[in-house]
Structure formats: C-alpha cells, structure tokens
Scaffold this active site. Sequence first.
Site, PDB file in Angstrom:
ATOM      1  N   PRO A 110      13.046   1.199 -74.331  1.00 34.97           N
ATOM      2  CA  PRO A 110      11.702   1.656 -74.667  1.00 34.97           C
ATOM      3  C   PRO A 110      10.921   2.276 -73.516  1.00 34.97           C
ATOM      4  O   PRO A 110      10.964   1.785 -72.381  1.00 34.97           O
ATOM      5  CB  PRO A 110      10.995   0.381 -75.154  1.00 34.97           C
ATOM      6  N   ASN A 111      10.253   3.340 -73.885  1.00 36.18           N
ATOM      7  CA  ASN A 111       9.336   4.089 -73.009  1.00 36.18           C
ATOM      8  C   ASN A 111      10.024   4.961 -71.974  1.00 36.18           C
ATOM      9  O   ASN A 111       9.362   5.745 -71.298  1.00 36.18           O
ATOM     10  CB  ASN A 111       8.314   3.152 -72.331  1.00 36.18           C
TER      11      ASN A 111
ATOM     12  N   ARG B  11       4.521  10.320 -66.751  1.00 36.18           N
ATOM     13  CA  ARG B  11       3.467   9.410 -66.286  1.00 36.18           C
ATOM     14  C   ARG B  11       4.027   8.537 -65.176  1.00 36.18           C
ATOM     15  O   ARG B  11       5.234   8.367 -65.066  1.00 36.18           O
ATOM     16  CB  ARG B  11       3.028   8.491 -67.437  1.00 36.18           C
TER      17      ARG B  11
ATOM     18  N   TYR C  71       8.193   5.685 -61.232  1.00 41.88           N
ATOM     19  CA  TYR C  71       9.442   6.086 -61.899  1.00 41.88           C
ATOM     20  C   TYR C  71       9.978   7.458 -61.488  1.00 41.88           C
ATOM     21  O   TYR C  71      11.019   7.885 -61.996  1.00 41.88           O
ATOM     22  CB  TYR C  71       9.248   6.015 -63.419  1.00 41.88           C
TER      23      TYR C  71
ATOM     24  N   ASN D 265      19.643   0.640 -69.088  1.00 36.30           N
ATOM     25  CA  ASN D 265      18.291   0.258 -68.669  1.00 36.30           C
ATOM     26  C   ASN D 265      17.558  -0.197 -69.936  1.00 36.30           C
ATOM     27  O   ASN D 265      17.101   0.634 -70.729  1.00 36.30           O
ATOM     28  CB  ASN D 265      17.566   1.437 -68.018  1.00 36.30           C
TER      29      ASN D 265
ATOM     30  N   ALA E 235      11.519  -2.884 -70.983  1.00 33.07           N
ATOM     31  CA  ALA E 235      10.866  -4.203 -71.043  1.00 33.07           C
ATOM     32  C   ALA E 235      11.660  -5.225 -71.859  1.00 33.07           C
ATOM     33  O   ALA E 235      11.455  -6.444 -71.692  1.00 33.07           O
ATOM     34  CB  ALA E 235       9.453  -4.058 -71.603  1.00 33.07           C
TER      35      ALA E 235
ATOM     36  N   HIS F 295      13.372  -8.357 -70.192  1.00 33.46           N
ATOM     37  CA  HIS F 295      12.729  -9.606 -69.805  1.00 33.46           C
ATOM     38  C   HIS F 295      12.670 -10.654 -70.914  1.00 33.46           C
ATOM     39  O   HIS F 295      12.375 -11.808 -70.633  1.00 33.46           O
ATOM     40  CB  HIS F 295      11.318  -9.302 -69.274  1.00 33.46           C
TER      41      HIS F 295
ATOM     42  N   GLU G 270      23.510  -3.197 -65.638  1.00 30.74           N
ATOM     43  CA  GLU G 270      22.069  -3.115 -65.890  1.00 30.74           C
ATOM     44  C   GLU G 270      21.416  -2.331 -64.750  1.00 30.74           C
ATOM     45  O   GLU G 270      21.667  -2.617 -63.580  1.00 30.74           O
ATOM     46  CB  GLU G 270      21.523  -4.544 -65.948  1.00 30.74           C
TER      47      GLU G 270
ATOM     48  N   HIS H 217      17.702  -0.645 -63.240  1.00 24.79           N
ATOM     49  CA  HIS H 217      16.247  -0.466 -63.281  1.00 24.79           C
ATOM     50  C   HIS H 217      15.848   0.507 -62.193  1.00 24.79           C
ATOM     51  O   HIS H 217      16.334   0.412 -61.052  1.00 24.79           O
ATOM     52  CB  HIS H 217      15.508  -1.795 -63.079  1.00 24.79           C
TER      53      HIS H 217
ATOM     54  N   ARG I  34       7.686  -6.656 -58.519  1.00 30.83           N
ATOM     55  CA  ARG I  34       6.572  -6.292 -59.414  1.00 30.83           C
ATOM     56  C   ARG I  34       5.968  -7.555 -60.047  1.00 30.83           C
ATOM     57  O   ARG I  34       6.072  -8.640 -59.494  1.00 30.83           O
ATOM     58  CB  ARG I  34       7.075  -5.274 -60.451  1.00 30.83           C
TER      59      ARG I  34
ATOM     60  N   ARG J  85       8.347  -9.539 -64.813  1.00 29.02           N
ATOM     61  CA  ARG J  85       9.494  -8.621 -64.674  1.00 29.02           C
ATOM     62  C   ARG J  85      10.610  -9.208 -63.817  1.00 29.02           C
ATOM     63  O   ARG J  85      11.685  -8.634 -63.707  1.00 29.02           O
ATOM     64  CB  ARG J  85       9.060  -7.290 -64.051  1.00 29.02           C
TER      65      ARG J  85
HETATM   66  O1  CA2 Z   1      12.249  -0.135 -63.598  1.00 25.70           O
HETATM   67  C1  CA2 Z   1      12.746   0.040 -64.710  1.00 25.70           C
HETATM   68  O2  CA2 Z   1      13.640   0.857 -64.910  1.00 25.70           O
HETATM   69  C2  CA2 Z   1      12.193  -0.727 -65.922  1.00 25.70           C
HETATM   70  O3  CA2 Z   1      13.301  -1.064 -66.753  1.00 25.70           O
HETATM   71  C3  CA2 Z   1      11.264   0.219 -66.633  1.00 25.70           C
HETATM   72  C4  CA2 Z   1      10.541  -0.427 -67.824  1.00 25.70           C
HETATM   73  C5  CA2 Z   1       9.885  -1.732 -67.402  1.00 25.70           C
HETATM   74  O4  CA2 Z   1       9.315  -2.360 -68.533  1.00 25.70           O
HETATM   75  C6  CA2 Z   1      10.866  -2.672 -66.736  1.00 25.70           C
HETATM   76  O5  CA2 Z   1      10.182  -3.835 -66.335  1.00 25.70           O
HETATM   77  C7  CA2 Z   1      11.501  -2.006 -65.526  1.00 25.70           C
HETATM   78  C8  CA2 Z   1       9.408   0.454 -68.345  1.00 25.70           C
HETATM   79  C9  CA2 Z   1       9.768   1.821 -68.636  1.00 25.70           C
HETATM   80  C10 CA2 Z   1       8.487   2.597 -68.732  1.00 25.70           C
HETATM   81  O6  CA2 Z   1       8.829   3.890 -68.414  1.00 25.70           O
HETATM   82  C11 CA2 Z   1       7.848   4.759 -68.168  1.00 25.70           C
HETATM   83  C12 CA2 Z   1       8.235   5.939 -67.611  1.00 25.70           C
HETATM   84  C13 CA2 Z   1       7.304   6.873 -67.306  1.00 25.70           C
HETATM   85  C14 CA2 Z   1       5.986   6.656 -67.588  1.00 25.70           C
HETATM   86  C15 CA2 Z   1       5.593   5.469 -68.153  1.00 25.70           C
HETATM   87  C16 CA2 Z   1       6.529   4.518 -68.450  1.00 25.70           C
END
Ligand code: CA2
Length: 141
Positions: free
Chosen positions: A10-11, A18, A23, A75, A78, A81, A99, A101, A108, A112
Amino acid sequence: MKKILVLNGPNLNRLGKREPEIYGADTLEDLEQRLMELGKQQGAEVLVFQSNHEGALIDRIHQAADEEVCGIIFNPGAFTHYSYAIRDAVASISVPVVEVHISNIHAREEFRHQSVIAPVAVGQICGLGLLGYELAMKSFL
Ligand code: CA2
C-alpha cells in the site's frame, strides 16, 4: 528463464509524488523499469505488481508459487507491521521472499520497528533507498 516477482504494498504507488526526503524522487514506474532492465541483462524475467489491498497481495503471493517464481522481492508497506494474513501467505509458499524497505524502519516511529513478515522471510533489507530492491534482486540472480 528465471522469474522474479517484485511486489509492492500500500501507498507505494505514490513513490516520487510525496515525501521525497524519506522515499526519494523516483516513481514506482521508474523503479520497476530499472529492475526489469537489470533482470533482462542477467537473463531473468522480472514480474511486477503493486496493490493497496491485502487480499490482492495475498492472491499474488499464491500465484507466484504456482508460476514457479524463483524469488519474491517484497515491500509490504505498512502491512509489514501488523498483517498476520500476509505473513501466513509468505509462510505458506516455498518461494524465498526478501523483505525490502526504502526507509530505515528501525529509526522511525516505534510502530514501524516490528515486522511480522521478517521471521518468515529469508532476509530483510532496509534503509538503503531503492538500492535495496536491486540488492535483493542480486540474491536471486
Ligand atoms: O520504508 C518503506 O519502504 C516502508 O515499507 C514504506 C511504507 C511504510 O508504511 C513502512 O513503514 C516502511 C509506506 C509507503 C508509503 O509510501 C509513500 C511513498 C511516497 C509518498 C507517500 C507515501
């Protein structure tokens, strides 16, 4: 030909749009293209899939086992977790899962720091940005 699946949760479809300070500036499409190219150079087919939905990720994990993928770079976003359902899906297949990240999840927020996926993965790479995906891929080549 070897098949490797790159799976993003997700995301991650928002990459490059963003929070570039966390990221990076590359989009998911940039990343996927690069990994597909890297795979091609090494004689491997790289399959890519992203979903914001837990069930869709689980279905893709099961499918990967049926299509005899040699490894999954995952990856889980979220879901890392707290998703026992995704953990069970990873544990239910014999395909090795690395896995990945982008950020250092241990540096963080407290929530997380835990990964429910890590105990059933062959390894975890975090905090190295998008390079982590390439390093994970090398482990399957
Ligand atoms: O660090 C990572 O790759 C994460 O898996 C990214 C997840 C986060 O919930 C994990 O704790 C760590 C979140 C992805 C959100 O991705 C975005 C990318 C660009 C802009 C906003 C969010």
